[in-house]
Design a protein around this motif. Sequence first.
Motif, PDB file in Angstrom:
ATOM      1  N   ASN A 100       0.837  -1.192   0.000  1.00  0.00           N
ATOM      2  CA  ASN A 100       0.000   0.000   0.000  1.00  0.00           C
ATOM      3  C   ASN A 100       0.873   1.243   0.000  1.00  0.00           C
ATOM      4  O   ASN A 100       1.891   1.295   0.712  1.00  0.00           O
ATOM      5  N   LEU A 101       0.480   2.227  -0.793  1.00  0.00           N
ATOM      6  CA  LEU A 101       1.107   3.541  -0.744  1.00  0.00           C
ATOM      7  C   LEU A 101       0.241   4.439   0.125  1.00  0.00           C
ATOM      8  O   LEU A 101      -0.939   4.654  -0.176  1.00  0.00           O
ATOM      9  N   ILE A 102       0.820   4.952   1.195  1.00  0.00           N
ATOM     10  CA  ILE A 102       0.118   5.840   2.114  1.00  0.00           C
ATOM     11  C   ILE A 102       0.702   7.236   1.984  1.00  0.00           C
ATOM     12  O   ILE A 102       1.923   7.423   2.017  1.00  0.00           O
ATOM     13  N   VAL A 103      -0.163   8.234   1.814  1.00  0.00           N
ATOM     14  CA  VAL A 103       0.244   9.633   1.807  1.00  0.00           C
ATOM     15  C   VAL A 103      -0.584  10.362   2.863  1.00  0.00           C
ATOM     16  O   VAL A 103      -1.817  10.292   2.846  1.00  0.00           O
ATOM     17  N   VAL A 104       0.093  11.034   3.786  1.00  0.00           N
ATOM     18  CA  VAL A 104      -0.569  11.809   4.834  1.00  0.00           C
ATOM     19  C   VAL A 104      -0.244  13.278   4.622  1.00  0.00           C
ATOM     20  O   VAL A 104       0.933  13.663   4.574  1.00  0.00           O
ATOM     21  N   ARG A 105      -1.257  14.079   4.484  1.00  0.00           N
ATOM     22  CA  ARG A 105      -1.087  15.535   4.384  1.00  0.00           C
ATOM     23  C   ARG A 105      -1.473  16.155   5.724  1.00  0.00           C
ATOM     24  O   ARG A 105      -2.555  15.884   6.251  1.00  0.00           O
ATOM     25  N   ILE A 106      -0.579  16.995   6.268  1.00  0.00           N
ATOM     26  CA  ILE A 106      -0.865  17.682   7.525  1.00  0.00           C
ATOM     27  C   ILE A 106      -0.830  19.182   7.275  1.00  0.00           C
ATOM     28  O   ILE A 106       0.203  19.726   6.848  1.00  0.00           O
ATOM     29  N   ASP A 163      -1.180  14.706  -9.381  1.00  0.00           N
ATOM     30  CA  ASP A 163      -2.242  15.688  -9.196  1.00  0.00           C
ATOM     31  C   ASP A 163      -3.072  15.315  -7.973  1.00  0.00           C
ATOM     32  O   ASP A 163      -3.909  14.411  -8.022  1.00  0.00           O
ATOM     33  N   GLU A 164      -2.841  16.006  -6.877  1.00  0.00           N
ATOM     34  CA  GLU A 164      -3.567  15.703  -5.637  1.00  0.00           C
ATOM     35  C   GLU A 164      -5.062  15.945  -5.771  1.00  0.00           C
ATOM     36  O   GLU A 164      -5.880  15.272  -5.119  1.00  0.00           O
ATOM     37  N   SER A 165      -5.456  16.875  -6.638  1.00  0.00           N
ATOM     38  CA  SER A 165      -6.865  17.253  -6.719  1.00  0.00           C
ATOM     39  C   SER A 165      -7.760  16.121  -7.212  1.00  0.00           C
ATOM     40  O   SER A 165      -8.972  16.141  -6.978  1.00  0.00           O
ATOM     41  N   VAL A 166      -7.196  15.125  -7.906  1.00  0.00           N
ATOM     42  CA  VAL A 166      -8.016  14.011  -8.397  1.00  0.00           C
ATOM     43  C   VAL A 166      -8.007  12.828  -7.429  1.00  0.00           C
ATOM     44  O   VAL A 166      -8.647  11.812  -7.703  1.00  0.00           O
ATOM     45  N   VAL A 216       5.284  19.446  -0.873  1.00  0.00           N
ATOM     46  CA  VAL A 216       4.379  19.398  -2.019  1.00  0.00           C
ATOM     47  C   VAL A 216       4.040  17.933  -2.305  1.00  0.00           C
ATOM     48  O   VAL A 216       4.839  17.033  -2.047  1.00  0.00           O
ATOM     49  N   PHE A 217       2.868  17.715  -2.846  1.00  0.00           N
ATOM     50  CA  PHE A 217       2.353  16.364  -3.028  1.00  0.00           C
ATOM     51  C   PHE A 217       3.264  15.524  -3.910  1.00  0.00           C
ATOM     52  O   PHE A 217       3.640  14.404  -3.558  1.00  0.00           O
ATOM     53  N   HIS A 218       3.626  16.042  -5.105  1.00  0.00           N
ATOM     54  CA  HIS A 218       4.364  15.196  -6.037  1.00  0.00           C
ATOM     55  C   HIS A 218       5.798  14.938  -5.581  1.00  0.00           C
ATOM     56  O   HIS A 218       6.437  14.002  -6.067  1.00  0.00           O
ATOM     57  N   ALA A 219       6.336  15.751  -4.681  1.00  0.00           N
ATOM     58  CA  ALA A 219       7.648  15.425  -4.109  1.00  0.00           C
ATOM     59  C   ALA A 219       7.524  14.268  -3.129  1.00  0.00           C
ATOM     60  O   ALA A 219       8.423  13.420  -3.028  1.00  0.00           O
ATOM     61  N   ALA A 220       6.406  14.193  -2.410  1.00  0.00           N
ATOM     62  CA  ALA A 220       6.190  13.084  -1.482  1.00  0.00           C
ATOM     63  C   ALA A 220       5.949  11.773  -2.206  1.00  0.00           C
ATOM     64  O   ALA A 220       6.212  10.698  -1.653  1.00  0.00           O
TER      65      ALA A 220
END
Length: 586
Positions: free
Chosen positions: A477-483, A504-507, A544-548
């Motif tokens: 699983n790929l987990i991304v947490v935005r704080i 693209d985080e918006s999608v 930024v999202f795409h760097a993570a």
Amino acid sequence: MSTHPPEASFPSAELRGLLDGCCDQRLDERELERLKELMLTDRSARHAYLDWMTVEAELRVRNAQNQSLTPAEEHAIVAAGTRAATGVGPRSLSRAAWAALAASLVGVALLSGWRLPGGWTRNEPVALITPQTQQPIATITATQNCRWRDNALGYGAKLADGDRVELLTGVAEITTTGGAKLLLEGPGDLLVRGDSPSVLRGGRLTVHAPADSAPFALATRRMQFDHGGADFGVVVGRSGGGELHVFGGSVVAKMIDDRGEPAQEVTLTAHQAVRVAGHDPAVAVFEADEDRFVRSLDSTPGPRNGLYAYEGFDYGPGQLAQQNGGFGWAGPWFDLETADAPGDDPTNRVGRGSLNYPALVPHGNKAAQVDQQNRVRRTLAASVGGVFDTAGLVEIQDGQRLVGSAGKTLYLSFLQRVSAVDDGFYGVELHRGDGNPNRVLCIGNGAEGSGYGVTSNYNGYGRDNYLKLGAESDRVNLIVVRIDFGQDNSDTATVYRNPQSLVDESVCQPAGMLLGNFAFDRVCFGNFDQSKLHEVDELRIATVFHAATGRRDLPDHASSRAMARLRSPTDGPRMAATFAALLAHQ
């Protein structure tokens, strides 16, 4: 010192290719038989062979072993070669003359490391020094922790057409006279050419060729690259297959089959990559991964373009504790709890291989917790002057320096896999100090009696109110947490499980959100109860999202980039001729 005879003295380009292949120990059985045939039937070929091999032997012995031929050795080789070359054809040679020729061949073979009958091999390092009469076409302009097969190479060395750079370890910067800058990573093997493409025989090479620089041509055994100025990286594996990753500009990759014939072309633009196998003309197009390449020696690789901490577990299999790679950390990994028994292998360990996830290209190995009383921790560089402090991401809470400055946004991402579901506690944890009461987030299963999801001891999220992430799985699983850090410690944590896009985080559809105080200063992995294996890989902390998600060099509009174009080559005959000459130097 003697130099190789000039180009005009060779009867044919074929012979030069065979001689180069002989020197480099790369002739197959068919090519070796062809060389023997020329020796038997062509007097000028014998002259060229003896001249070439005598010089080759001298160069290898003098430069690789740093010693000279003894007068007796030199006299024996030259005398034998002279006698062997005086005949007009195979039938006119006496038995003694053929014996002399055989002696000369064996003598040269011994000196050049060629494989002899019976399997005996003398593997001496190759050391070809640029003759002073040749004009350099490149210079080694920077080095970092380099060890060379040829001890004459190093910072400031001049390279001419035909020089071979074999780098055992480290990174070397090579600048061409035309203005292109190359970064060769060890172990790597590069044949430098002038009028024809330079050849990457193995390893990893990054090319920065500005549009206003002179054209720099590069090839591998299976691909040739055409561009009008671009930034790209090339990898060549042991089988001869490889990958092209384009970071900027446009590159045309021309695929070559096993016969040296053109197969197809792929045009790549920025952030695209292509892979070709060693013996298969089929290609795969995917997203480029610039983190696999050293892009500059101007400063050490590290935080940039929104990525502030990274851990790819690029260590040898074994103990994880005390490993100190990646960047953005205050120190190495540290065992908080371990089920290790005296004399047994460590149970917080570096596991062999990476976790694989679609569209991600991991490298290094992975973290593996192989027992059930385990917790390992690593602290972030939140000190004064550290990477997070410099970025304005640190604030002081209760006397602690924590990552979580109000008004800032931070992303945490990682790959996670567990070998069995519903098998007790495991998790990737964010802490503001050691101990469960200081655990601000935990992504996994079983914390405080909860199921698979996200909990927070510090903020009161447990069995009755934790954020569920759906059905637990034993897949990666790929987990991304935005704080989003708010005023007065009123923060929001948004969690994505296997997001729909890496760009693209918006999608992307979040699994849910938590509210609380999520400032932290360390990352932990935990595994308790039952008998499962817990694995983690590709840990990133970014703004930024795409760097993570491993795409730190993508611009904001990257999701709209054009797809690669595949087409049949229109210059097949010219490509075939180019690669026929190229393969002669492989």
